[in-house]
Design a protein around this motif. Structure first.
Motif, PDB file in Angstrom:
ATOM      1  N   ARG A 143       1.045  -1.333  -0.183  1.00 56.19           N
ATOM      2  CA  ARG A 143       0.150   0.067  -0.125  1.00 56.19           C
ATOM      3  C   ARG A 143       1.259   1.442  -0.198  1.00 56.19           C
ATOM      4  NH1 ARG A 143      -5.404  -1.356   3.894  1.00 56.19           N
ATOM      5  NH2 ARG A 143      -5.555  -3.633   3.187  1.00 56.19           N
ATOM      6  N   GLY A 144       0.362   2.272   0.004  1.00 61.16           N
ATOM      7  CA  GLY A 144       0.681   3.583  -0.514  1.00 61.16           C
ATOM      8  C   GLY A 144       0.529   4.537   0.604  1.00 61.16           C
ATOM      9  N   VAL A 145       1.562   5.451   0.440  1.00 64.84           N
ATOM     10  CA  VAL A 145       1.720   6.172   1.899  1.00 64.84           C
ATOM     11  C   VAL A 145       1.524   7.663   1.543  1.00 64.84           C
ATOM     12  CG1 VAL A 145       2.222   7.510   4.152  1.00 64.84           C
ATOM     13  CG2 VAL A 145       2.594   5.103   3.866  1.00 64.84           C
ATOM     14  N   VAL A 146       1.264   8.851   1.338  1.00 65.48           N
ATOM     15  CA  VAL A 146       1.721  10.282   0.944  1.00 65.48           C
ATOM     16  C   VAL A 146       1.451  10.808   2.186  1.00 65.48           C
ATOM     17  CG1 VAL A 146       0.776  12.291  -0.300  1.00 65.48           C
ATOM     18  CG2 VAL A 146       0.858  10.534  -0.614  1.00 65.48           C
ATOM     19  N   THR A 147       2.129  11.605   2.190  1.00 65.75           N
ATOM     20  CA  THR A 147       2.208  13.315   3.570  1.00 65.75           C
ATOM     21  C   THR A 147       2.522  14.358   3.580  1.00 65.75           C
ATOM     22  OG1 THR A 147       4.761  13.374   3.343  1.00 65.75           O
ATOM     23  CG2 THR A 147       4.070  11.931   5.176  1.00 65.75           C
ATOM     24  N   VAL A 148       1.130  15.419   4.134  1.00 65.89           N
ATOM     25  CA  VAL A 148       0.884  16.616   4.246  1.00 65.89           C
ATOM     26  C   VAL A 148       1.643  17.417   4.956  1.00 65.89           C
ATOM     27  CG1 VAL A 148      -0.498  18.246   3.969  1.00 65.89           C
ATOM     28  CG2 VAL A 148      -0.670  16.410   2.148  1.00 65.89           C
ATOM     29  N   THR A 149       2.191  18.431   5.022  1.00 70.36           N
ATOM     30  CA  THR A 149       2.874  19.319   6.291  1.00 70.36           C
ATOM     31  C   THR A 149       2.553  20.678   5.835  1.00 70.36           C
ATOM     32  OG1 THR A 149       5.502  19.697   4.780  1.00 70.36           O
ATOM     33  CG2 THR A 149       5.139  17.352   6.591  1.00 70.36           C
ATOM     34  N   GLY A 150       3.192  21.187   6.410  1.00 70.18           N
ATOM     35  CA  GLY A 150       2.859  22.731   7.129  1.00 70.18           C
ATOM     36  C   GLY A 150       1.282  23.264   7.434  1.00 70.18           C
ATOM     37  N   PRO A 192      -3.364  15.529  17.539  1.00 70.64           N
ATOM     38  CA  PRO A 192      -2.902  14.309  17.193  1.00 70.64           C
ATOM     39  C   PRO A 192      -2.775  12.978  17.412  1.00 70.64           C
ATOM     40  CG  PRO A 192      -1.799  16.662  17.955  1.00 70.64           C
ATOM     41  CD  PRO A 192      -3.265  16.333  17.767  1.00 70.64           C
ATOM     42  N   GLY A 193      -2.386  12.109  16.572  1.00 72.51           N
ATOM     43  CA  GLY A 193      -2.898  10.852  17.421  1.00 72.51           C
ATOM     44  C   GLY A 193      -4.207  10.161  17.296  1.00 72.51           C
ATOM     45  N   SER A 194      -5.572  10.924  16.391  1.00 75.40           N
ATOM     46  CA  SER A 194      -6.531  10.666  16.476  1.00 75.40           C
ATOM     47  C   SER A 194      -6.267  10.205  14.409  1.00 75.40           C
ATOM     48  CB  SER A 194      -6.891  12.352  16.520  1.00 75.40           C
ATOM     49  OG  SER A 194      -7.384  12.169  17.836  1.00 75.40           O
ATOM     50  N   SER A 195      -7.193   9.372  14.677  1.00 74.53           N
ATOM     51  CA  SER A 195      -7.997   8.439  12.906  1.00 74.53           C
ATOM     52  C   SER A 195      -8.985   9.126  12.694  1.00 74.53           C
ATOM     53  CB  SER A 195      -7.509   7.002  12.687  1.00 74.53           C
ATOM     54  OG  SER A 195      -6.816   7.115  13.752  1.00 74.53           O
ATOM     55  N   ALA A 196      -8.523   9.156  10.828  1.00 76.23           N
ATOM     56  CA  ALA A 196     -10.304   9.313  10.132  1.00 76.23           C
ATOM     57  C   ALA A 196     -10.250   9.242   8.866  1.00 76.23           C
ATOM     58  CB  ALA A 196      -9.647  11.246  10.416  1.00 76.23           C
ATOM     59  N   GLU A 197     -10.648   8.996   8.342  1.00 78.06           N
ATOM     60  CA  GLU A 197     -11.186   8.605   7.093  1.00 78.06           C
ATOM     61  C   GLU A 197     -12.361   9.590   6.325  1.00 78.06           C
ATOM     62  OE1 GLU A 197     -12.047   4.111   4.831  1.00 78.06           O
ATOM     63  OE2 GLU A 197     -13.615   5.278   6.116  1.00 78.06           O
ATOM     64  N   THR A 198     -11.556  10.279   5.002  1.00 80.35           N
ATOM     65  CA  THR A 198     -12.354  11.046   4.357  1.00 80.35           C
ATOM     66  C   THR A 198     -12.045  10.447   2.803  1.00 80.35           C
ATOM     67  OG1 THR A 198     -12.461  13.183   3.714  1.00 80.35           O
ATOM     68  CG2 THR A 198      -9.630  12.245   3.771  1.00 80.35           C
ATOM     69  N   LEU A 199     -12.621  11.143   2.125  1.00 77.16           N
ATOM     70  CA  LEU A 199     -12.775  10.504   0.743  1.00 77.16           C
ATOM     71  C   LEU A 199     -12.632  11.981  -0.623  1.00 77.16           C
ATOM     72  CD1 LEU A 199     -16.275   8.514   0.573  1.00 77.16           C
ATOM     73  CD2 LEU A 199     -13.481   7.574   1.011  1.00 77.16           C
ATOM     74  N   ASP A 252       0.144  14.014  12.950  1.00 76.35           N
ATOM     75  CA  ASP A 252       1.054  13.402  15.108  1.00 76.35           C
ATOM     76  C   ASP A 252       1.595  15.178  14.828  1.00 76.35           C
ATOM     77  OD1 ASP A 252       2.867  14.697  12.795  1.00 76.35           O
ATOM     78  OD2 ASP A 252       3.953  12.646  12.351  1.00 76.35           O
ATOM     79  N   GLY A 253       1.120  16.445  14.371  1.00 73.74           N
ATOM     80  CA  GLY A 253       0.909  17.226  15.102  1.00 73.74           C
ATOM     81  C   GLY A 253       1.730  17.382  14.535  1.00 73.74           C
ATOM     82  N   THR A 254       2.544  17.495  13.719  1.00 72.57           N
ATOM     83  CA  THR A 254       3.577  18.241  12.524  1.00 72.57           C
ATOM     84  C   THR A 254       3.317  17.650  10.482  1.00 72.57           C
ATOM     85  OG1 THR A 254       5.404  17.910  13.937  1.00 72.57           O
ATOM     86  CG2 THR A 254       5.942  18.370  11.751  1.00 72.57           C
ATOM     87  N   THR A 255       2.616  16.245  11.068  1.00 74.06           N
ATOM     88  CA  THR A 255       2.498  16.350   9.414  1.00 74.06           C
ATOM     89  C   THR A 255       0.978  14.771   9.443  1.00 74.06           C
ATOM     90  OG1 THR A 255       4.707  15.824   9.135  1.00 74.06           O
ATOM     91  CG2 THR A 255       3.578  14.787   7.942  1.00 74.06           C
ATOM     92  N   THR A 256       0.374  15.524   8.545  1.00 72.82           N
ATOM     93  CA  THR A 256      -0.985  14.541   7.896  1.00 72.82           C
ATOM     94  C   THR A 256      -0.341  13.001   7.108  1.00 72.82           C
ATOM     95  OG1 THR A 256      -2.161  15.929   8.280  1.00 72.82           O
ATOM     96  CG2 THR A 256      -2.903  14.095   7.327  1.00 72.82           C
ATOM     97  N   TRP A 257      -0.478  11.679   7.353  1.00 76.25           N
ATOM     98  CA  TRP A 257      -0.114  10.997   6.767  1.00 76.25           C
ATOM     99  C   TRP A 257      -1.345   9.994   5.806  1.00 76.25           C
ATOM    100  CZ3 TRP A 257       5.139   9.039   7.323  1.00 76.25           C
ATOM    101  CH2 TRP A 257       5.843  10.248   7.879  1.00 76.25           C
ATOM    102  N   LEU A 258      -0.754  10.047   4.590  1.00 79.13           N
ATOM    103  CA  LEU A 258      -2.515   9.387   4.369  1.00 79.13           C
ATOM    104  C   LEU A 258      -1.587   8.025   3.666  1.00 79.13           C
ATOM    105  CD1 LEU A 258      -3.384  12.410   1.725  1.00 79.13           C
ATOM    106  CD2 LEU A 258      -3.738  12.639   3.814  1.00 79.13           C
ATOM    107  N   LEU A 259      -3.109   7.305   4.445  1.00 77.75           N
ATOM    108  CA  LEU A 259      -2.812   6.072   4.250  1.00 77.75           C
ATOM    109  C   LEU A 259      -2.929   5.189   2.877  1.00 77.75           C
ATOM    110  CD1 LEU A 259      -2.218   4.351   7.509  1.00 77.75           C
ATOM    111  CD2 LEU A 259      -0.696   5.599   6.302  1.00 77.75           C
TER     112      LEU A 259
END
Length: 381
Positions: free
Chosen positions: A45-52, A72-79, A96-103
């Motif tokens: 599977r893939g991983v994309v990060t968004v920072t800023g 930070p540390g919370s999970s969500a799902e979006t479309l 994580d408070g600095t980066t959003t990780w998209l799985l």
């Protein structure tokens, strides 16, 4: 990339050739996974990060879930939907408070990262496809490291001191969401899935730990069987170019009906309040007497009429052969069904009997209850 987990004893690769479908005992692997005693290699599977600093507010403006204030540390799902409300990308988020990780399902990462990069405009965000550096492992019954329930079997990466663990919100209807399924006890409640991010260069070490029996492993077939039994949709299997969230009951976890404007919102609101989705997701209980399991794309028939398509199927350790299918909304829930399994070559197609279990009901949508106005000139009786 071929995973080091494929070097484990008994490993049989899935259709992608990069991760294990099973390790020789698919049924035992399912039971271990369901009990929270095994991990699944999801490194394809893939991983994309968004920072800023604008990252969450920006993603919130583009997608279906309310995530502007994700802690930070919370999970969500979006479309991510197109302007007509059709599904383009599903994203599993942890911040994580600095980066959003998209799985993401593997093939989504590169095109999603490219699209997001084009949409930055004046926002303070940076987008990167980091699939080559980070990998995903799956587990069920994975609770917080210091919370209740089963502990995680492997440690998650924490580059900013927040463990990168995504916990599937499918277990309950999320705030602002809506469930079409009428089941009193939704099977999603028994699917506490977690996805754990690790550095990709640690996979060989983790495979060695599994080889030393420090933890058990299960193949992707085990996870698929449990996912299907939980009615849990996945873009890689249940969605096509026409899919809208209502058809898969994805309003339950990935859509917030009271948030601000985003692409496709008008369609989401219109179908939910005034209309009906054109198709609906069902669970099929399949006849296993012939030993044939219909695969993805198999046609569902009512008599000689094509009424839907199988999207995924598996042999469940308790339910037997099951599958998810997308069918015409108006299909009678009591209609007798068969699934056509086309054989290769000149062999005739096999017909597998199927019983329908309703997930999205025929009457889904039209929640506003607006009465239909008589047509101009119609005679009232």
């Amino acid at each position: 990339m071929i995973s080091p987990f494929l070097t484990l004893p008994g490993a049989v690769a899935d259709s992608s050739g990069s991760v294990a479908a099973h390790y020789g005992e698919p049924v035992a692997e399912q039971r271990m996974l369901a009990a929270g005693r095994a991990i699944v290699d999801l490194s394809d599977r893939g991983v994309v990060t968004v920072t800023g600093e604008d990252r969450l507010r920006w993603l919130d403006s583009l997608t279906s879930q309310s995530i502007a204030h994700l802690a930070p540390g919370s999970s969500a799902e979006t479309l991510l939907l197109d302007p007509q409300g059709r599904l383009e990308h599903s994203m599993r988020l942890v911040d994580d408070g600095t980066t959003t990780w998209l799985l993401l399902d593997g093939e989504q990462a590169a095109p999603l990262a490219a699209w997001l990069d084009r949409m930055r405009f004046m926002m303070q965000v940076e987008v990167a496809d980091v699939s080559a550096e980070w990998a995903t492992l799956g587990q069920l019954s994975g609770a917080d490291v210091d919370g209740a329930g089963g502990a995680l079997l492997v440690s998650a990466a924490a580059p900013h001191d927040v463990p990168l663990v995504w916990r599937d919100p499918w277990t309950a209807v999320q705030e602002g969401g809506w469930q079409y399924a009428a089941s009193a006890e939704h099977p999603g409640g028994a699917f506490p899935a977690a996805e754990i991010l690790v550095a990709r260069d640690e996979l060989s070490m983790l495979a060695d730990r599994a080889r030393a029996d420090e933890f058990a492993v299960a193949g992707t077939l085990a996870l698929e069987a449990l996912r299907i039994a939980a009615w849990r949709p996945r873009q890689a299997t249940e969605a096509d170019e026409r899919t809208i969230p209502h058809e898969l009951d994805w309003m339950r976890s990935a859509v917030h009906l009271a948030k601000g404007c985003y692409r496709g919102q008008e369609t989401v609101a219109k179908v939910h309040n005034l209309g009906h989705p054109p198709r609906r997701l069902v669970l099929l209980h399949l006849d296993g007497s012939a030993g044939v399991l219909p695969g993805e794309g198999s046609i569902v028939l009512n008599g000689d009429k094509e009424v839907g398509t199988v999207t995924s199927s598996a042999r469940h350790h308790e339910l037997g052969p099951i599958g998810l299918a997308v069918v015409k909304r108006t299909l009678d829930p009591q209609a007798p069904l068969v699934v056509r399994v086309d054989e290769e070559g000149e062999s005739p197609a096999e017909l597998v009997a199927a019983a329908q279990e309703v997930i999205v009901p025929v009457e889904a949508g039209a929640t506003a209850g607006v009465p239909r106005m008589p047509r101009l000139g119609a005679v009232q009786r």
